[in-house]
Scaffold this motif. Structure first.
Motif, PDB file in Angstrom:
ATOM      1  N   ALA A   1       0.840  -1.203   0.000  1.00 48.23           N
ATOM      2  CA  ALA A   1       0.000   0.000   0.000  1.00 48.23           C
ATOM      3  C   ALA A   1       0.872   1.248   0.000  1.00 48.23           C
ATOM      4  O   ALA A   1       0.598   2.222  -0.718  1.00 48.23           O
ATOM      5  N   TYR A   2       1.921   1.228   0.793  1.00 50.80           N
ATOM      6  CA  TYR A   2       2.857   2.353   0.836  1.00 50.80           C
ATOM      7  C   TYR A   2       3.507   2.567  -0.526  1.00 50.80           C
ATOM      8  O   TYR A   2       3.565   3.700  -1.026  1.00 50.80           O
ATOM      9  N   GLN A   3       3.984   1.498  -1.153  1.00 49.46           N
ATOM     10  CA  GLN A   3       4.616   1.617  -2.465  1.00 49.46           C
ATOM     11  C   GLN A   3       3.627   2.153  -3.498  1.00 49.46           C
ATOM     12  O   GLN A   3       3.992   2.965  -4.364  1.00 49.46           O
ATOM     13  N   ALA A   4       2.374   1.728  -3.423  1.00 45.75           N
ATOM     14  CA  ALA A   4       1.352   2.218  -4.354  1.00 45.75           C
ATOM     15  C   ALA A   4       1.110   3.710  -4.158  1.00 45.75           C
ATOM     16  O   ALA A   4       0.950   4.463  -5.132  1.00 45.75           O
ATOM     17  N   LEU A   5       1.095   4.163  -2.918  1.00 49.41           N
ATOM     18  CA  LEU A   5       0.898   5.585  -2.646  1.00 49.41           C
ATOM     19  C   LEU A   5       2.062   6.418  -3.184  1.00 49.41           C
ATOM     20  O   LEU A   5       1.865   7.485  -3.755  1.00 49.41           O
ATOM     21  N   VAL A   6       3.276   5.914  -2.981  1.00 49.37           N
ATOM     22  CA  VAL A   6       4.449   6.619  -3.498  1.00 49.37           C
ATOM     23  C   VAL A   6       4.412   6.678  -5.020  1.00 49.37           C
ATOM     24  O   VAL A   6       4.696   7.715  -5.642  1.00 49.37           O
ATOM     25  N   ALA A   7       4.023   5.562  -5.653  1.00 52.70           N
ATOM     26  CA  ALA A   7       4.016   5.491  -7.117  1.00 52.70           C
ATOM     27  C   ALA A   7       2.963   6.401  -7.738  1.00 52.70           C
ATOM     28  O   ALA A   7       3.204   7.051  -8.750  1.00 52.70           O
ATOM     29  N   THR A   8       1.780   6.459  -7.116  1.00 56.93           N
ATOM     30  CA  THR A   8       0.694   7.245  -7.706  1.00 56.93           C
ATOM     31  C   THR A   8       0.785   8.720  -7.336  1.00 56.93           C
ATOM     32  O   THR A   8       0.289   9.576  -8.075  1.00 56.93           O
ATOM     33  N   GLY A   9       1.424   9.011  -6.186  1.00 57.21           N
ATOM     34  CA  GLY A   9       1.507  10.405  -5.754  1.00 57.21           C
ATOM     35  C   GLY A   9       0.145  11.016  -5.489  1.00 57.21           C
ATOM     36  O   GLY A   9      -0.048  12.222  -5.604  1.00 57.21           O
ATOM     37  N   ARG A  10      -0.814  10.191  -5.096  1.00 49.64           N
ATOM     38  CA  ARG A  10      -2.181  10.665  -4.907  1.00 49.64           C
ATOM     39  C   ARG A  10      -2.262  11.690  -3.782  1.00 49.64           C
ATOM     40  O   ARG A  10      -1.774  11.470  -2.690  1.00 49.64           O
ATOM     41  N   ARG A  11      -2.935  12.803  -4.059  1.00 55.27           N
ATOM     42  CA  ARG A  11      -3.099  13.837  -3.040  1.00 55.27           C
ATOM     43  C   ARG A  11      -4.510  14.413  -3.040  1.00 55.27           C
ATOM     44  O   ARG A  11      -4.734  15.502  -2.539  1.00 55.27           O
TER      45      ARG A  11
ATOM     46  N   GLY B   1      -7.297  13.469  -1.558  1.00 55.10           N
ATOM     47  CA  GLY B   1      -8.187  13.088  -0.479  1.00 55.10           C
ATOM     48  C   GLY B   1      -8.507  11.611  -0.486  1.00 55.10           C
ATOM     49  O   GLY B   1      -8.249  10.899  -1.452  1.00 55.10           O
ATOM     50  N   PHE B   2      -9.092  11.134   0.622  1.00 55.89           N
ATOM     51  CA  PHE B   2      -9.452   9.730   0.736  1.00 55.89           C
ATOM     52  C   PHE B   2     -10.533   9.597   1.795  1.00 55.89           C
ATOM     53  O   PHE B   2     -10.672  10.446   2.684  1.00 55.89           O
ATOM     54  N   THR B   3     -11.319   8.531   1.688  1.00 57.08           N
ATOM     55  CA  THR B   3     -12.329   8.235   2.700  1.00 57.08           C
ATOM     56  C   THR B   3     -11.777   7.181   3.653  1.00 57.08           C
ATOM     57  O   THR B   3     -10.783   6.506   3.363  1.00 57.08           O
ATOM     58  N   THR B   4     -12.439   7.014   4.785  1.00 58.37           N
ATOM     59  CA  THR B   4     -12.035   5.978   5.731  1.00 58.37           C
ATOM     60  C   THR B   4     -12.117   4.601   5.097  1.00 58.37           C
ATOM     61  O   THR B   4     -11.227   3.760   5.280  1.00 58.37           O
ATOM     62  N   THR B   5     -13.164   4.349   4.331  1.00 56.62           N
ATOM     63  CA  THR B   5     -13.322   3.052   3.669  1.00 56.62           C
ATOM     64  C   THR B   5     -12.195   2.803   2.678  1.00 56.62           C
ATOM     65  O   THR B   5     -11.639   1.701   2.612  1.00 56.62           O
ATOM     66  N   GLU B   6     -11.827   3.822   1.888  1.00 59.99           N
ATOM     67  CA  GLU B   6     -10.719   3.676   0.947  1.00 59.99           C
ATOM     68  C   GLU B   6      -9.416   3.376   1.691  1.00 59.99           C
ATOM     69  O   GLU B   6      -8.625   2.530   1.261  1.00 59.99           O
ATOM     70  N   PHE B   7      -9.194   4.046   2.792  1.00 63.22           N
ATOM     71  CA  PHE B   7      -8.000   3.821   3.607  1.00 63.22           C
ATOM     72  C   PHE B   7      -7.958   2.372   4.072  1.00 63.22           C
ATOM     73  O   PHE B   7      -6.942   1.682   3.941  1.00 63.22           O
ATOM     74  N   ASP B   8      -9.068   1.887   4.638  1.00 63.45           N
ATOM     75  CA  ASP B   8      -9.106   0.526   5.180  1.00 63.45           C
ATOM     76  C   ASP B   8      -8.921  -0.518   4.078  1.00 63.45           C
ATOM     77  O   ASP B   8      -8.216  -1.514   4.275  1.00 63.45           O
ATOM     78  N   ASN B   9      -9.560  -0.301   2.947  1.00 60.03           N
ATOM     79  CA  ASN B   9      -9.407  -1.253   1.842  1.00 60.03           C
ATOM     80  C   ASN B   9      -7.959  -1.318   1.372  1.00 60.03           C
ATOM     81  O   ASN B   9      -7.442  -2.393   1.049  1.00 60.03           O
ATOM     82  N   LEU B  10      -7.304  -0.165   1.334  1.00 60.68           N
ATOM     83  CA  LEU B  10      -5.912  -0.113   0.897  1.00 60.68           C
ATOM     84  C   LEU B  10      -4.999  -0.845   1.885  1.00 60.68           C
ATOM     85  O   LEU B  10      -4.149  -1.654   1.488  1.00 60.68           O
ATOM     86  N   ALA B  11      -5.195  -0.584   3.165  1.00 62.20           N
ATOM     87  CA  ALA B  11      -4.282  -1.123   4.177  1.00 62.20           C
ATOM     88  C   ALA B  11      -4.625  -2.544   4.604  1.00 62.20           C
ATOM     89  O   ALA B  11      -3.725  -3.355   4.845  1.00 62.20           O
ATOM     90  N   PHE B  12      -5.928  -2.855   4.709  1.00 60.14           N
ATOM     91  CA  PHE B  12      -6.346  -4.128   5.287  1.00 60.14           C
ATOM     92  C   PHE B  12      -7.112  -5.035   4.324  1.00 60.14           C
ATOM     93  O   PHE B  12      -7.385  -6.185   4.653  1.00 60.14           O
ATOM     94  N   GLY B  13      -7.499  -4.502   3.176  1.00 63.61           N
ATOM     95  CA  GLY B  13      -8.254  -5.305   2.218  1.00 63.61           C
ATOM     96  C   GLY B  13      -9.736  -5.327   2.475  1.00 63.61           C
ATOM     97  O   GLY B  13     -10.511  -5.940   1.717  1.00 63.61           O
TER      98      GLY B  13
END
Length: 274
Positions: A116-126, A128-140
């Motif tokens: 998830a960290y590598q994906a964030l670095v690669a996309t450079g997304r800035r 915003g995000f929702t709690t659900t998006e955060f959880d799906n990214l980190a925990f599936g």
């Protein structure tokens, strides 16, 4: 593993009212007592986490419940830290997650967080995000959300206001049409923590929004709600194990991404004192 062999690029902080994803310098913290569920993930090598009164935890990943005093060491200069606000999630599933993180099967989850960290670095997304998006990214999957009484939920919205506006139990009780004693009792029942303790944590948490900024720390202390610099330094050191100046020094090249990139509280602060 020596520090120079560890990854040390792409430092970032995702911060919203219910979640934090930090990848960056650990520093050399003394004992800390973070107000959220803390999940530490080693970028490489292992972590060593000691919770007061318990045996040392050693592995790629560690879980610490809110407000427990603990120490963290890592083979690397940098570490990934996820923080989950306790009032936003059910306690039983978080306890189960802690057991999972402490089991031999934790390696797969640690790898997912690293990816998830590598994906964030690669996309450079800035954007915003929702709690659900955060959880799906980190925990599936989304973490089971706690359903709060609307009056307590409204008080927490006020506590999450980054502008540093004074929030008192008396004001929140009046807004909820409750006596102060009834409000405080209901708040503890709904959130699992006292109003005073949660307010202290939220105030210290506000600091994270500004750690990569060139800001006068005495002014920042006042603007996020501290009565003076002494209270500010003591509180930040208690929660994070580091002095404010050390946190700012290690965050100069940190990219901060907010769940709401146009946060009113942050914008108002930046238009205030230099």
């Amino acid at each position: 593993m020596s520090d120079h062999e560890c990854p040390d690029t792409g430092r970032l902080l995702l911060i919203g009212p219910e979640r934090v994803f930090y990848a960056g310098l650990l520093g050399r913290p003394r004992r800390r007592s973070v107000g959220g569920f803390s999940i530490y993930v080693a970028l490489q090598g292992q972590l060593r986490v000691t919770v007061e009164g318990q045996p040392e935890l050693c592995g790629a990943m560690a879980f610490v419940p809110p407000y427990l005093v603990h120490d963290v060491e890592s083979d690397c200069l940098s570490v990934i830290t996820l923080m989950i606000e306790p009032e936003s999630v059910l306690t039983a599933p978080m306890t189960a997650l802690g057991v999972r993180i402490g089991s031999p099967g934790a390696a797969a989850l640690a790898n997912r967080v690293r990816q998830a960290y590598q994906a964030l670095v690669a996309t450079g997304r800035r954007d915003g995000f929702t709690t659900t998006e955060f959880d799906n990214l980190a925990f599936g999957e989304p973490l089971p959300a706690r359903k709060l009484d609307r009056r307590i939920a409204a008080a927490i919205v006020r506590l999450n206001d980054v502008s540093g506006a004074a929030v008192t139990a008396e004001d929140c009780a009046a807004a909820a049409n409750l006596s102060q004693s009834r409000f405080l009792h209901l708040f503890k029942d709904e959130t699992g923590v006292s109003f005073r303790a949660l307010r202290a944590w939220k105030r210290a948490r506000h600091l994270l929004h500004f750690v990569n900024s060139d800001i006068n720390l005495a002014h920042l202390a006042q603007d996020i709600g501290y009565p003076d610099s002494t209270h500010f330094s003591h509180s930040i050191r208690r929660f994070y194990g580091l002095q404010p100046r050390a946190i700012f020094s290690g965050s100069r090249d940190l990219a901060i991404w907010r769940s709401d990139p146009h946060s009113a509280g942050v914008a108002e602060f930046r238009q205030g004192r230099p």
